[in-house]
Design a protein around this motif. Structure first.
Motif, PDB file in Angstrom:
ATOM      1  N   PHE A   1      21.264 -44.204 -14.614  1.00 32.48           N
ATOM      2  CA  PHE A   1      20.818 -42.821 -14.572  1.00 32.48           C
ATOM      3  C   PHE A   1      21.992 -41.963 -14.111  1.00 32.48           C
ATOM      4  O   PHE A   1      22.720 -42.347 -13.192  1.00 32.48           O
ATOM      5  CB  PHE A   1      19.639 -42.667 -13.621  1.00 32.48           C
TER       6      PHE A   1
ATOM      7  N   LYS B   1      27.181 -42.372 -11.593  1.00 30.83           N
ATOM      8  CA  LYS B   1      26.186 -43.222 -12.228  1.00 30.83           C
ATOM      9  C   LYS B   1      25.354 -43.924 -11.162  1.00 30.83           C
ATOM     10  O   LYS B   1      25.874 -44.402 -10.155  1.00 30.83           O
ATOM     11  CB  LYS B   1      26.853 -44.278 -13.114  1.00 30.83           C
TER      12      LYS B   1
ATOM     13  N   ALA C   1      20.541 -43.188 -19.393  1.00 31.27           N
ATOM     14  CA  ALA C   1      19.643 -42.037 -19.259  1.00 31.27           C
ATOM     15  C   ALA C   1      20.439 -40.987 -18.495  1.00 31.27           C
ATOM     16  O   ALA C   1      20.577 -41.071 -17.276  1.00 31.27           O
ATOM     17  CB  ALA C   1      18.366 -42.413 -18.525  1.00 31.27           C
TER      18      ALA C   1
ATOM     19  N   GLN D   1      23.024 -37.841 -13.355  1.00 25.67           N
ATOM     20  CA  GLN D   1      22.830 -36.390 -13.313  1.00 25.67           C
ATOM     21  C   GLN D   1      24.189 -35.746 -13.606  1.00 25.67           C
ATOM     22  O   GLN D   1      24.904 -35.317 -12.715  1.00 25.67           O
ATOM     23  CB  GLN D   1      22.289 -35.977 -11.938  1.00 25.67           C
TER      24      GLN D   1
ATOM     25  N   ALA E   1      17.855 -38.357 -18.258  1.00 26.23           N
ATOM     26  CA  ALA E   1      17.418 -39.016 -17.026  1.00 26.23           C
ATOM     27  C   ALA E   1      16.140 -38.377 -16.518  1.00 26.23           C
ATOM     28  O   ALA E   1      15.198 -39.069 -16.104  1.00 26.23           O
ATOM     29  CB  ALA E   1      18.508 -38.920 -15.964  1.00 26.23           C
ATOM     30  N   ASN E   2      16.074 -37.061 -16.575  1.00 26.80           N
ATOM     31  CA  ASN E   2      14.912 -36.365 -16.025  1.00 26.80           C
ATOM     32  C   ASN E   2      13.710 -36.412 -16.961  1.00 26.80           C
ATOM     33  O   ASN E   2      12.569 -36.296 -16.500  1.00 26.80           O
ATOM     34  CB  ASN E   2      15.311 -34.939 -15.663  1.00 26.80           C
TER      35      ASN E   2
END
Length: 258
Positions: free
Chosen positions: A128, A165, A106, A130, A111-112
């Motif tokens: 996850f 990560k 994700a 970003q 992810a969001n």
């Protein structure tokens, strides 16, 4: 509606929306965002719980940087405002519980997208990420709003700046998600969780969602007032009467969501 980027199934009150572009790790396109918005809005009227997951090895890898609908005239502000915001609002405002069953990667907006759901259940093989600063951007799709409120300022800032990560187990330990589940039992586990919610007092679930999400804008007195108002409404429901009666009679309640 005939969906081209996702699949949809409604069984026993559980609406399963599966992002279905496994060849590109379910990367988000203009069409997929529109289809997610429509699907969530539609099933929220008939289902008792909505589950969002991904086909193949990923949940969602974020924005499809090769999406032709955006490539010719790349305007990220417009894309976020006109495409991401309606999709995310559909999830947040869905009148029934939403679960992100995160089966794999994700990343970025993916992810969001998961974090916008009410409950995030992740396989231990999932992670996850970003990833935004890797290409000179900032976290978006609600990430800068949700992360500080779930994992705290320090972890949120590190996730945004370093773009490391975050394993499912770390996300669980940090309070970023509800739970991380062993790979071999992941599918059965999230399905059991979804069934539990589908059989529950969905009117009360909707009220709980409103009060908890609204708490970020309230002071303590305002939150007490919001609780009192919602609780008063729940106290008049058929499910409350059934729940009390089932408790007295020592049996399982038969909730109907009204």
């Amino acid at each position: 509606m005939n969906y081209e980027t996702l699949t949809y199934d409604l069984t026993d009150g559980v609406a399963l929306i599966t992002l279905n572009r496994p060849d590109v790790m379910n990367a988000l396109t203009t069409q997929m965002r529109a289809e997610i918005e429509v699907a969530v809005t539609h099933v929220g009227k008939t289902a008792r719980v909505v589950v969002l997951t991904g086909a193949g090895r990923a949940f969602c890898s974020g924005q499809d940087l090769g999406d032709r609908a955006n490539a010719a005239n790349l305007d990220l502000e417009r894309t976020l405002r006109d495409e991401y915001t309606p999709m995310l609002n559909a999830i947040v405002d869905c009148p029934v519980p939403t679960i992100a069953a995160v089966n794999g990667a994700a990343a970025g907006a993916g992810a969001n997208l998961a974090l916008a759901c009410d409950v995030v259940i992740a396989s231990e093989k999932a992670y996850f990420l970003q990833a935004f600063t890797r290409i000179g951007l900032i976290p978006d799709a609600g990430g800068t709003y949700v992360m500080p409120r779930t994992m705290g300022m320090a972890k949120a800032m590190g996730a945004a700046l370093f773009a490391d990560k975050i394993t499912a187990r770390q996300a669980d330990d940090w309070g970023m998600i509800w739970e991380a589940v062993a790979d071999d039992g992941f599918d059965a586990h999230w399905r059991a969780r979804a069934t539990h919610l589908a059989n529950g007092p969905t009117k009360a679930y909707a009220a709980a969602k409103r009060v908890i999400r609204g708490s970020w804008a309230n002071d303590f007195e305002g939150q007490l007032a919001a609780e009192a108002a919602e609780q008063g409404d729940c106290g008049q429901s058929r499910d409350f009467r059934e729940g009390v009666l089932a408790f007295v009679e020592k049996r399982k309640p038969d909730f109907e969501g009204r």
